[in-house]
Scaffold this motif. Structure first.
Motif, PDB file in Angstrom:
ATOM      1  N   LEU A   1      -6.120  -4.852  13.992  1.00  0.00           N
ATOM      2  CA  LEU A   1      -5.063  -5.838  14.144  1.00  0.00           C
ATOM      3  C   LEU A   1      -4.277  -5.497  15.397  1.00  0.00           C
ATOM      4  CD1 LEU A   1      -4.219  -8.192  12.210  1.00  0.00           C
ATOM      5  CD2 LEU A   1      -2.160  -6.841  11.903  1.00  0.00           C
TER       6      LEU A   1
ATOM      7  N   TRP B   1      -2.606  10.422   3.859  1.00  0.00           N
ATOM      8  CA  TRP B   1      -3.462   9.234   3.824  1.00  0.00           C
ATOM      9  C   TRP B   1      -3.223   8.271   4.972  1.00  0.00           C
ATOM     10  CZ3 TRP B   1      -7.096   9.700   0.234  1.00  0.00           C
ATOM     11  CH2 TRP B   1      -6.832  10.535  -0.859  1.00  0.00           C
ATOM     12  N   SER B   2      -2.350   8.621   5.898  1.00  0.00           N
ATOM     13  CA  SER B   2      -2.011   7.664   6.953  1.00  0.00           C
ATOM     14  C   SER B   2      -1.348   8.404   8.095  1.00  0.00           C
ATOM     15  CB  SER B   2      -1.032   6.617   6.412  1.00  0.00           C
ATOM     16  OG  SER B   2       0.193   7.231   6.055  1.00  0.00           O
ATOM     17  N   TYR B   3      -1.423   7.806   9.266  1.00  0.00           N
ATOM     18  CA  TYR B   3      -0.597   8.315  10.358  1.00  0.00           C
ATOM     19  C   TYR B   3      -0.363   7.248  11.410  1.00  0.00           C
ATOM     20  CZ  TYR B   3      -5.038   9.273  12.847  1.00  0.00           C
ATOM     21  OH  TYR B   3      -6.281   9.184  13.436  1.00  0.00           O
ATOM     22  N   SER B   4       0.686   7.508  12.213  1.00  0.00           N
ATOM     23  CA  SER B   4       1.016   6.644  13.345  1.00  0.00           C
ATOM     24  C   SER B   4       1.324   7.534  14.525  1.00  0.00           C
ATOM     25  CB  SER B   4       2.293   5.835  13.111  1.00  0.00           C
ATOM     26  OG  SER B   4       2.283   5.189  11.910  1.00  0.00           O
ATOM     27  N   THR B   5       1.103   6.985  15.690  1.00  0.00           N
ATOM     28  CA  THR B   5       1.540   7.651  16.907  1.00  0.00           C
ATOM     29  C   THR B   5       1.956   6.594  17.902  1.00  0.00           C
ATOM     30  OG1 THR B   5       0.993   9.330  18.548  1.00  0.00           O
ATOM     31  CG2 THR B   5      -0.724   7.725  18.042  1.00  0.00           C
TER      32      THR B   5
ATOM     33  N   ILE C   1     -10.536   8.103  15.155  1.00  0.00           N
ATOM     34  CA  ILE C   1      -9.923   8.350  13.850  1.00  0.00           C
ATOM     35  C   ILE C   1     -10.902   9.179  13.035  1.00  0.00           C
ATOM     36  CG2 ILE C   1      -9.091   7.300  11.717  1.00  0.00           C
ATOM     37  CD1 ILE C   1      -8.016   5.032  13.333  1.00  0.00           C
ATOM     38  N   ARG C   2     -10.443  10.361  12.664  1.00  0.00           N
ATOM     39  CA  ARG C   2     -11.311  11.318  11.984  1.00  0.00           C
ATOM     40  C   ARG C   2     -10.853  11.458  10.540  1.00  0.00           C
ATOM     41  NH1 ARG C   2     -11.886  16.637  15.457  1.00  0.00           N
ATOM     42  NH2 ARG C   2     -12.392  15.047  17.007  1.00  0.00           N
ATOM     43  N   PHE C   3     -11.775  11.303   9.630  1.00  0.00           N
ATOM     44  CA  PHE C   3     -11.384  11.357   8.218  1.00  0.00           C
ATOM     45  C   PHE C   3     -12.560  11.845   7.388  1.00  0.00           C
ATOM     46  CE2 PHE C   3     -13.896   7.754   6.853  1.00  0.00           C
ATOM     47  CZ  PHE C   3     -14.106   7.099   8.053  1.00  0.00           C
ATOM     48  N   SER C   4     -12.266  12.274   6.177  1.00  0.00           N
ATOM     49  CA  SER C   4     -13.336  12.745   5.302  1.00  0.00           C
ATOM     50  C   SER C   4     -13.427  11.870   4.067  1.00  0.00           C
ATOM     51  CB  SER C   4     -13.094  14.193   4.887  1.00  0.00           C
ATOM     52  OG  SER C   4     -13.162  15.031   6.026  1.00  0.00           O
TER      53      SER C   4
ATOM     54  N   TYR D   1      -0.434   3.254  17.775  1.00  0.00           N
ATOM     55  CA  TYR D   1      -1.327   2.792  16.716  1.00  0.00           C
ATOM     56  C   TYR D   1      -1.013   3.476  15.399  1.00  0.00           C
ATOM     57  CZ  TYR D   1      -4.259   6.936  17.813  1.00  0.00           C
ATOM     58  OH  TYR D   1      -4.737   8.192  18.050  1.00  0.00           O
ATOM     59  N   SER D   2      -1.492   2.855  14.334  1.00  0.00           N
ATOM     60  CA  SER D   2      -1.391   3.406  12.987  1.00  0.00           C
ATOM     61  C   SER D   2      -2.735   3.225  12.307  1.00  0.00           C
ATOM     62  CB  SER D   2      -0.398   2.633  12.114  1.00  0.00           C
ATOM     63  OG  SER D   2       0.803   2.461  12.746  1.00  0.00           O
ATOM     64  N   THR D   3      -2.980   4.101  11.367  1.00  0.00           N
ATOM     65  CA  THR D   3      -4.133   3.931  10.509  1.00  0.00           C
ATOM     66  C   THR D   3      -3.787   4.446   9.133  1.00  0.00           C
ATOM     67  OG1 THR D   3      -6.513   4.259  10.289  1.00  0.00           O
ATOM     68  CG2 THR D   3      -5.234   6.153  10.995  1.00  0.00           C
ATOM     69  N   TYR D   4      -4.567   4.102   8.147  1.00  0.00           N
ATOM     70  CA  TYR D   4      -4.299   4.546   6.784  1.00  0.00           C
ATOM     71  C   TYR D   4      -5.542   4.277   5.949  1.00  0.00           C
ATOM     72  CZ  TYR D   4      -3.345  -0.482   6.502  1.00  0.00           C
ATOM     73  OH  TYR D   4      -3.431  -1.850   6.628  1.00  0.00           O
ATOM     74  N   ARG D   5      -5.619   4.962   4.800  1.00  0.00           N
ATOM     75  CA  ARG D   5      -6.660   4.580   3.856  1.00  0.00           C
ATOM     76  C   ARG D   5      -6.153   3.374   3.097  1.00  0.00           C
ATOM     77  NH1 ARG D   5     -10.045   7.228  -1.214  1.00  0.00           N
ATOM     78  NH2 ARG D   5     -11.105   5.257  -1.555  1.00  0.00           N
ATOM     79  N   GLY D   6      -6.760   2.237   3.343  1.00  0.00           N
ATOM     80  CA  GLY D   6      -6.346   0.991   2.702  1.00  0.00           C
ATOM     81  C   GLY D   6      -7.240   0.674   1.523  1.00  0.00           C
ATOM     82  N   SER D   7      -7.204  -0.540   1.090  1.00  0.00           N
ATOM     83  CA  SER D   7      -7.965  -0.934  -0.109  1.00  0.00           C
ATOM     84  C   SER D   7      -8.529  -2.336   0.072  1.00  0.00           C
ATOM     85  CB  SER D   7      -7.079  -0.902  -1.336  1.00  0.00           C
ATOM     86  OG  SER D   7      -6.155  -1.976  -1.304  1.00  0.00           O
TER      87      SER D   7
ATOM     88  N   HIS E   1     -10.752  -2.771  10.134  1.00  0.00           N
ATOM     89  CA  HIS E   1     -10.068  -4.000  10.503  1.00  0.00           C
ATOM     90  C   HIS E   1      -9.179  -3.616  11.670  1.00  0.00           C
ATOM     91  CE1 HIS E   1      -7.098  -7.425   9.254  1.00  0.00           C
ATOM     92  NE2 HIS E   1      -7.876  -7.771  10.246  1.00  0.00           N
TER      93      HIS E   1
ATOM     94  N   PRO F   1      -9.956  16.869   1.978  1.00  0.00           N
ATOM     95  CA  PRO F   1      -8.807  16.001   2.272  1.00  0.00           C
ATOM     96  C   PRO F   1      -9.209  14.835   3.183  1.00  0.00           C
ATOM     97  CG  PRO F   1      -8.287  18.312   2.743  1.00  0.00           C
ATOM     98  CD  PRO F   1      -9.766  18.233   2.494  1.00  0.00           C
ATOM     99  N   PHE F   2      -8.585  13.690   2.969  1.00  0.00           N
ATOM    100  CA  PHE F   2      -8.870  12.525   3.822  1.00  0.00           C
ATOM    101  C   PHE F   2      -8.637  12.880   5.293  1.00  0.00           C
ATOM    102  CE2 PHE F   2      -7.461   8.300   5.583  1.00  0.00           C
ATOM    103  CZ  PHE F   2      -8.695   7.683   5.492  1.00  0.00           C
TER     104      PHE F   2
ATOM    105  N   LEU G   1       0.851  -1.173   0.000  1.00  0.00           N
ATOM    106  CA  LEU G   1       0.000   0.000   0.000  1.00  0.00           C
ATOM    107  C   LEU G   1       0.892   1.230   0.000  1.00  0.00           C
ATOM    108  CD1 LEU G   1      -3.161   0.206   0.230  1.00  0.00           C
ATOM    109  CD2 LEU G   1      -2.644   1.255   2.423  1.00  0.00           C
TER     110      LEU G   1
ATOM    111  N   LEU H   1      -4.029  -0.533  13.416  1.00  0.00           N
ATOM    112  CA  LEU H   1      -2.993  -1.429  13.953  1.00  0.00           C
ATOM    113  C   LEU H   1      -2.687  -0.918  15.347  1.00  0.00           C
ATOM    114  CD1 LEU H   1      -0.515  -1.485  10.931  1.00  0.00           C
ATOM    115  CD2 LEU H   1      -2.481  -2.954  11.337  1.00  0.00           C
TER     116      LEU H   1
ATOM    117  N   VAL I   1     -10.458   1.638   6.463  1.00  0.00           N
ATOM    118  CA  VAL I   1      -9.727   2.432   7.459  1.00  0.00           C
ATOM    119  C   VAL I   1      -9.380   1.519   8.629  1.00  0.00           C
ATOM    120  CG1 VAL I   1      -9.772   4.506   8.884  1.00  0.00           C
ATOM    121  CG2 VAL I   1     -11.055   4.456   6.736  1.00  0.00           C
TER     122      VAL I   1
END
Lengths: 295, 295, 295, 295
Positions: C186, D287-291, C267-270, C289-295, C184, D260-261, B186, C283, C280
C-alpha cells in the motif's frame, strides 16, 4: 512569588526560615522549625528530606493532628473562602472551585463517608490529578484500612510539600516533581519535519467536558518550542491532542482529495505518571498516520 | 419496497412499465415512456442508459422543464409536506428535514440566490452528501455559468435516477452507485486480529454536531461482519470511527498502565468519493497505533 | 500425478484401493488394507482418520515395525538412490539431496545418536521444514524419552500421510495441510495500492545461504495474483521478502532523493506454523515503511 | 594529529602558517600564503573563505595548474605509493586502495576518458562518497562540458580543503562538513525504549559486498551512546542497519513464536546528503515494525 535561594535559606535566622517555609506543610510550622536545626542543606533533596523526616519521626498523635488540620477537598471551607492561599490555588488547578451542584454533592458524600470511616479529611496532592482521577482515588482509598490510609495521607502531604518547595526555592538541583508532555510531527510524505502545524491540547472529562490546556505551532524541526506541559506534574487524566494537518498539506501544495482524507487528527491518551515524560509524536501523510508513546 | 426484476420489466405492457418506473425521474413519466420503447434491456446499465439518453436527446425546453419541476432543497414544499415520497426520503437522509432555523434560513437564502441567477431550482443527489457538503456544493455551483449549471443539474438528476433504479430493480448487474466503508483491527501486541472490539461510527458536522451512523464489534478476523456503510453511497462528509481498545486489552489481560494509555481511539477522516471503497484499519498495541486509507 | 476422486476410491475393489493408496504410509500397505474396510468415506478427513486409526489401534510391535521401515533422513539409502519416490521428493523439498559434506556428516552423526538411543530412524514430515528446522527438531527430539519419541514419530508419519493423500485424492473438503504466505503493498504517499511492485521471496539458511522461492509483481490492488506460497505447508524457517519500491516510485514520478532513501525494502521473518496464514504487508512512502503479521 | 588552534594560527609568523596549512590544498602552498595575509580570522568559516577566495580570484592558468596537480583517483600514483599522506588516507576511506583488478580497470578507463576529454584529472572529495557513488559521479561528470567541469573540480577541491581544515584546526565554530547517522529503538509492545538491542551498520556495494561500518548496543533511552556515524561526512551510498530484536524480546521474556516471527530486522537505505542528519529509528513489537527518516 519571589524565589528564595537555598543559600539564603541556609544563612537565615531560624525564625526567618520558619517564616519563609512554615506553610510548606499545611498549618504545621513546627515541621519547618525542626528542619531549620538540620541546616545547612546541600540541595533541595536534603531540605525535603529534613522536612519529611521531622514528620515521620514525630509521635502518632502529632501525625494525626497534622493530617486533621488539612481542609476537605471541595468542602465547605473552600466554599466559605477559608482556605490557605496554597490550598486555594491547588484545588483550583483541578477545577475543584468550579464544580457543578452534582459534583459538589458527590464530593460532599465522599468526604462524609471518608470522615466517618477514618475520622480525618481525605488528603491528595491535587496538582497531580484531574477531577476524574481525584474521584477515582477517593473511591479506591475509601476501601483501604486505617493504617494504609494514614500512610497514604502522609505520602500525599509530602508530595504537596515537594511541589510547594519546588515553587519557592531556587537550588542547583530540582526535585523530581515535573512531568513533560511533548510532541513531534514528522511528514513521511516529504521525509521532513512538519513545520507550522497547529497543535491543540485539551483535557477531557468523563462527563464529556473538554478544557483547553495548551496550543502551539510546530517549528522547523517539527517540534513545539516548549513542551505542551512542563515544569509541573501532568495531572493524571485523559487528554486529546489535535493536529491540524489539512491546513499544513494545503499550504505545501501536497495533492489531497477534496475534502482531504485527513484534516484534523485527534489523538486521545491518558496519563498515569504525573512525573513521567510523555512524548506523543505524529507520523503523517495525507492518507495515513501513526502515533506512539515515545521517549 | 418489493423489488421488480429486470426480466419482469422487460416483459411488461408499456403502461405497466411506466407505472413502475415513471417516477424514477421526478415528475417526468415521459422518460420512462421513451425508455419503454427500447426494451428489452440486457442489464441495469442499459436501462439507465435508455433513460438518460431519453433526456439528453430531448429538446432544451423539455430539459429545462424537467429541471424546473424539481422541488427546492429544504424549501417550502418540504415544510408544507408537498414532496414526492422519494424526495422526502432523500432529503431526510441528509438531515434536511431537521434543520435549525439558522440552517433553514441559510438554505432559503441560497435557494433564492440560485433561482435569481439561474431561474431554476438547485438540484443535487442528496444521498451522496451530508448537509455540510450540500452547502459547499451550493456555494461552489452558484459561481458556475448557466450552461455549466444546466449540465450539472442533469448529472445530478441521473445520479438520483440511478439510485432509485438501484433500489427498485433487481438485475444480475449492479449500477456503480454503492460505496463501502470497512475497518479491520489488528493487535500487533499479540500478532493476532483483535476480536470483539467495539467500533462506533459518527458523522460529524462543521457546527460540532455528531450523529451516530453505525456501531459494531469486530469478529475473530478483526473485521466487522458487514461493512459499516455499504449498499449505498457514502455521503461526502467527515466521519469519526471510535475503537474501544481499552476494554479489549483489559479483557485479554494485557498489561497496561492505570489508567491505560489508550482507551478509545478516535479516527477522523473525510469521504470525497461516495462510490469509493474506504478501508480504514487500525493497527494497535497498548502504546501505539497506525491507520491509513487501505484498499 | 493424475488425481483420484474420493468417489472412485469408495467404489474400487479393495485390491485397487490398496494399489492406489498403499504407499501413503511408507512400506505399510496393510494400513490401506485396513482402511479399505471402512469405506465409504464421506470426506478426506474420514479417509485420513481411517488410516491413522488403523495404525493407532495396531499392536506396539506393528507400530514399531512401521516406524523402523522408514529410511534415515539424508542417510545412506538416499545417497544410494534406494528411497521410494515419495521419500525422495520429500527429502529434496528441504534440500536434503544437496547437502555439503559438512552437513551430511552432521546428519550422519545425529542419525547415529538417534538410532543408538531409540533403535529406530528419526522421522519428520520434511515438507513442513527447512534444513535448519529439521536440525533443530533433531536435536530437540534427541532429548525426548522413548515413549514421547514413539508418539512423535507416529505424529510425523500421519502428517506425511496427510500430505500424500492431499496430493493424490480429490474430494470436496481439503485436509488442513496448506499454509499461505501473502503480501500487499500500500502506497501511503498517494493513498493507493502500489501496482507493479516487484517482490522476491528467498528462504534464508543459518549458514548464510539464500534460495529463491518465489517472485511476483503486485497487481492493481497491490496484491500478488497468487499467494507467494500456497497449496502446501510453509516450511518452518526464515524468509526474506524484498520489495523493489525504488523502481515503483521512479515510474510514478514521485519526488525522491538521489539516490532514493529506499530502493529495495527487505523484510525478514520466520514461519513457525506451516499450516498458518502469514500475511506480511508493506505500507510504504519514499521515506518510511511499516510491516506486520496481518491476517 | 595534534590540532592547531585558530588563535595560534592567527599569531604565527607567515612561514609557520604556510608550513601548517600549506597542504590544505594539494600541492598549492601559495593558497595558504595568500590566506596568511588576511589574518586574523574570527572563525573557521573566515579561514576557509580566505583560502577559497585566494583560488577563485587567481588567474585561469593558475586554477588549471592547481587542478592538474591533483593525482588520479585509484591511479598509478596510488599504486606506486606516490600520493601525499592526505590523498592516501582519503582514497583509502572509500576503499580505493583495495580495488579488485576489474574495478581498477574500470577506474583506469574512466580516468583515461576523462583526461582525454578534459585534459585534467578527475577530482572528487572522496570522503563524501562510497566507491559506487564515485563511479556514478565519474560517469555523470564525464557528460559535463569543460566549463562546468572546471567549476565542479574547484567545488570538490574546496570540499577537500574544508575537511582537512576541520581535522587540523580547533576553533569555536565548526565547518558544516559533518553528517550524522543515528537510530532509536522503541518497543511499542511495552511502551518503553528498547535497551541493550544490538545494532549493526554495514555499507553495501552494488556488487553485493558488504563492509561493517559500526556496531553498538542501545542504552536505556533506546539510543546508541554515540551516533553510528558522526564527526565526518556520511559517504553517499547504501547502508543496512540490522537490529537484533529477537534476543531483546527473549531477554525480556516477551511471549513470541518459536522461532520468533522477527529475529533480525534489516533496514536498507541510501544516503544522498553527506552532511545531513539521518535519523533512522525502529518502532518494534514481536509482530510488527516501522521505520522512517526522522529528524
Amino acid at each position: 512569588m519571589a524565589q528564595l535561594t537555598l543559600d539564603a535559606l541556609n544563612a537565615m535566622r531560624p525564625r526567618d526560615f520558619v517564616a519563609a517555609l512554615g506553610d510548606t506543610i499545611e498549618h504545621a510550622p513546627w515541621v519547618a522549625e525542626a528542619a531549620a536545626t538540620r541546616r545547612p542543606f546541600a540541595d533541595m533533596a536534603a531540605l525535603l528530606r529534613a522536612m519529611t523526616e521531622a514528620v515521620t519521626s514525630s509521635s502518632d498523635e502529632r501525625k494525626l493532628a497534622l493530617i486533621k488540620s488539612h481542609p476537605d477537598l471541595a468542602g465547605k471551607a473552600a466554599r466559605a473562602g477559608a482556605l490557605t492561599d496554597d490550598s486555594k490555588a491547588e484545588q483550583a488547578s483541578a477545577g475543584l472551585d468550579r464544580l457543578s451542584e452534582v459534583e459538589f454533592s458527590r464530593f460532599h458524600l465522599l468526604n462524609n463517608d471518608y470522615r466517618k470511616k477514618f475520622s480525618m479529611p481525605f488528603i491528595v496532592c491535587v496538582r497531580r490529578h484531574s477531577k476524574d482521577s481525584i474521584l477515582r482515588e477517593f473511591e479506591r482509598r475509601l476501601r483501604n484500612d486505617a493504617t494504609a490510609e494514614k500512610e497514604a495521607a502522609l505520602t500525599e502531604i509530602f508530595r504537596i510539600a515537594a511541589l510547594r518547595l519546588d515553587q519557592r526555592v531556587e537550588a542547583p538541583d530540582r526535585l523530581k516533581v515535573h512531568g513533560r508532555l511533548s510532541t513531534h510531527v514528522l511528514d513521511t510524505h516529504s521525509g521532513l519535519p512538519a513545520a507550522r502545524v497547529m497543535v491543540e491540547l485539551d483535557e477531557l472529562s468523563a462527563n464529556g467536558e473538554r478544557r483547553a490546556v495548551a496550543n502551539a505551532a510546530t517549528n522547523r524541526d517539527g517540534r513545539t518550542d516548549a513542551p505542551l506541559i512542563g515544569g509541573r506534574p501532568i495531572p493524571i487524566g485523559t487528554y486529546e491532542l489535535r493536529f491540524h494537518v489539512g491546513a499544513y498539506f494545503t499550504r505545501l501544495g501536497t495533492p489531497v482529495a477534496d475534502p482531504p482524507f485527513l484534516t484534523v487528527v485527534p489523538i486521545r491518551f491518558s496519563v498515569a505518571e504525573p512525573e513521567g515524560h510523555y512524548h506523543v509524536p505524529l507520523l503523517i501523510t495525507p492518507w495515513s498516520y501513526s502515533t506512539y508513546r515515545g521517549s
